[in-house]
Design a protein around this motif. Structure first.
Motif, mmCIF file in Angstrom:
data_model
loop_
_atom_site.group_PDB
_atom_site.id
_atom_site.type_symbol
_atom_site.label_atom_id
_atom_site.label_comp_id
_atom_site.label_asym_id
_atom_site.label_seq_id
_atom_site.Cartn_x
_atom_site.Cartn_y
_atom_site.Cartn_z
ATOM 1 N N MET A 63 0.821 -1.193 0.000
ATOM 2 C CA MET A 63 0.000 0.000 0.000
ATOM 3 C C MET A 63 0.864 1.255 0.000
ATOM 4 S SD MET A 63 -3.017 -0.912 2.689
ATOM 5 C CE MET A 63 -3.712 0.717 2.441
ATOM 6 N N GLU A 64 0.293 2.312 -0.544
ATOM 7 C CA GLU A 64 1.031 3.565 -0.626
ATOM 8 C C GLU A 64 1.261 4.155 0.765
ATOM 9 O OE1 GLU A 64 0.638 7.742 -3.104
ATOM 10 O OE2 GLU A 64 -1.173 6.848 -2.245
ATOM 11 N N LYS A 65 2.478 4.606 0.987
ATOM 12 C CA LYS A 65 2.785 5.299 2.230
ATOM 13 C C LYS A 65 2.302 6.734 2.115
ATOM 14 C CE LYS A 65 6.847 2.467 3.152
ATOM 15 N NZ LYS A 65 8.290 2.461 3.462
ATOM 16 N N ARG A 66 1.600 7.200 3.144
ATOM 17 C CA ARG A 66 0.946 8.493 3.065
ATOM 18 C C ARG A 66 1.153 9.260 4.367
ATOM 19 N NH1 ARG A 66 -3.445 9.846 -0.174
ATOM 20 N NH2 ARG A 66 -3.431 7.670 -0.846
ATOM 21 N N PRO B 125 -3.453 7.519 7.779
ATOM 22 C CA PRO B 125 -2.126 7.751 7.197
ATOM 23 C C PRO B 125 -1.123 6.733 7.706
ATOM 24 C CG PRO B 125 -2.451 9.212 9.057
ATOM 25 C CD PRO B 125 -3.750 8.466 8.872
ATOM 26 N N THR B 126 0.013 6.678 7.048
ATOM 27 C CA THR B 126 1.127 5.893 7.582
ATOM 28 C C THR B 126 1.809 6.676 8.695
ATOM 29 O OG1 THR B 126 1.477 5.077 5.327
ATOM 30 C CG2 THR B 126 3.187 4.587 6.943
ATOM 31 N N VAL B 127 1.980 7.980 8.450
ATOM 32 C CA VAL B 127 2.595 8.878 9.440
ATOM 33 C C VAL B 127 1.753 10.156 9.518
ATOM 34 C CG1 VAL B 127 4.596 10.359 9.936
ATOM 35 C CG2 VAL B 127 4.944 8.008 9.159
ATOM 36 N N LEU C 278 13.140 17.786 9.238
ATOM 37 C CA LEU C 278 11.793 17.216 9.280
ATOM 38 C C LEU C 278 11.648 16.089 8.266
ATOM 39 C CD1 LEU C 278 8.875 17.247 10.312
ATOM 40 C CD2 LEU C 278 8.362 18.925 8.531
ATOM 41 N N THR C 279 12.133 16.312 7.047
ATOM 42 C CA THR C 279 12.038 15.288 6.011
ATOM 43 C C THR C 279 12.785 14.024 6.418
ATOM 44 O OG1 THR C 279 11.882 16.987 4.292
ATOM 45 C CG2 THR C 279 12.483 14.770 3.583
ATOM 46 N N ALA C 280 13.960 14.188 7.019
ATOM 47 C CA ALA C 280 14.744 13.038 7.472
ATOM 48 C C ALA C 280 13.995 12.256 8.546
ATOM 49 C CB ALA C 280 16.096 13.505 7.998
ATOM 50 N N ARG C 281 13.350 12.977 9.460
ATOM 51 C CA ARG C 281 12.616 12.296 10.539
ATOM 52 C C ARG C 281 11.378 11.587 9.994
ATOM 53 N NH1 ARG C 281 13.080 15.198 16.346
ATOM 54 N NH2 ARG C 281 15.142 16.111 16.125
ATOM 55 N N VAL C 282 10.714 12.211 9.047
ATOM 56 C CA VAL C 282 9.545 11.572 8.431
ATOM 57 C C VAL C 282 9.971 10.306 7.695
ATOM 58 C CG1 VAL C 282 7.798 11.802 6.623
ATOM 59 C CG2 VAL C 282 8.174 13.679 8.249
ATOM 60 N N ASN C 283 11.048 10.386 6.932
ATOM 61 C CA ASN C 283 11.529 9.205 6.208
ATOM 62 C C ASN C 283 11.908 8.078 7.160
ATOM 63 O OD1 ASN C 283 11.420 9.485 3.340
ATOM 64 N ND2 ASN C 283 12.936 11.115 3.464
ATOM 65 N N ARG D 239 10.061 4.387 7.319
ATOM 66 C CA ARG D 239 10.768 3.101 7.244
ATOM 67 C C ARG D 239 10.391 2.212 8.421
ATOM 68 N NH1 ARG D 239 15.071 6.524 5.615
ATOM 69 N NH2 ARG D 239 15.931 6.513 7.723
ATOM 70 N N ARG D 240 10.330 2.794 9.619
ATOM 71 C CA ARG D 240 9.993 2.012 10.805
ATOM 72 C C ARG D 240 8.547 1.546 10.760
ATOM 73 N NH1 ARG D 240 12.088 6.112 14.337
ATOM 74 N NH2 ARG D 240 10.131 6.061 15.492
ATOM 75 N N SER D 241 7.673 2.397 10.203
ATOM 76 C CA SER D 241 6.251 2.059 10.184
ATOM 77 C C SER D 241 5.948 0.955 9.200
ATOM 78 C CB SER D 241 5.414 3.295 9.831
ATOM 79 O OG SER D 241 5.554 4.284 10.829
ATOM 80 N N GLY D 242 6.837 0.771 8.209
ATOM 81 C CA GLY D 242 6.655 -0.337 7.273
ATOM 82 C C GLY D 242 5.322 -0.288 6.567
#
Length: 218
Positions: A1-4, A47-49, A110-115, A119-122
């Motif tokens: 599924m798409e990460k959102r 959402p994923t995040v 912020l972008t680094a933390r979201v990424n 990754r952790r949220s899978g």
């Protein structure tokens, strides 16, 4: 599924800055300025995040955090807090926030933390449709925030139907995919579908003369 990613932020300037930064990194993001709009969207497709501001015109990001974690515990959450709001940061972490970042913040950080959280949220480990969520890594399913007691065959049947969303599947298709054989007692499929329906899962439709299909209803 798409990460959102969903952003809840009432400051339009900050919202646009975050949206541009994440989209430039290839991250799908939707922005909301009110608690009501955010929760309505999350109810339809979590959402994923989630990025949550704390002070909002119609509520608190901390209350949104509590509701998200209650219904969708696998959603990753980053709180956006004003510098010096240590009490809010601690409360957010205690409510289940995965990270926080203080305003003003740099978009690269912020972008680094979201990424990292994506990754952790899978994102591919979970199947989510409305208030129904399957976690393939832990083999657990939740409906309206309540964990369902499913055996392995019930879980795999539901997963297969969700993965083939909208497609009419014959009982023979299902037997082969879930039970591993092409021929057998198709009544087995009917019994397992009936069990899923009794648990409150109302997305499985009967296709008369064929079998079943999973249809998500808003």
């Amino acid at each position: 599924m798409e990460k959102r990613v969903y952003l809840l932020e009432d400051d339009k300037t900050i919202g646009e800055l975050v949206r541009c930064a994440l989209e430039m990194s290839g991250i799908t993001i939707e922005c909301f300025e009110t608690v009501a709009a955010f929760l309505e969207a999350a109810e339809k497709r979590p959402p994923t995040v989630a990025l949550l501001d704390i002070m909002l015109p119609d509520g608190s990001g901390l209350d949104v955090l509590a509701k998200l974690k209650e219904k969708y515990p696998s959603v990753g959450v980053i709180m956006l807090s004003a510098l010096g709001q240590e009490t809010d940061k601690v409360r957010g972490l205690n409510l289940g926030a995965d990270d926080y970042i203080s305003k003003p913040f740099g978009v690269l950080e912020l972008t680094a933390r979201v990424n990292a959280l994506l990754r952790r949220s899978g994102g591919n480990a979970s199947l989510v449709r409305g208030n129904l969520s399957l976690d393939e890594e832990t083999m657990t399913a939740t409906l309206r925030g309540v964990r369902l007691e499913l055996n392995n065959k019930e879980f795999n049947l539901l997963k297969y139907l969700m993965q083939k969303e909208g497609k009419a599947l014959t009982r023979e298709n299902i037997l082969n995919a879930v039970w591993g054989y092409d021929e057998g007692e198709t009544r087995t499929v009917d019994n397992h579908v009936a069990r899923l329906r009794k648990l409150g899962i109302d997305y499985i439709e009967t296709v008369f003369g064929v079998g079943y299909k999973f249809v998500y209803k808003d």
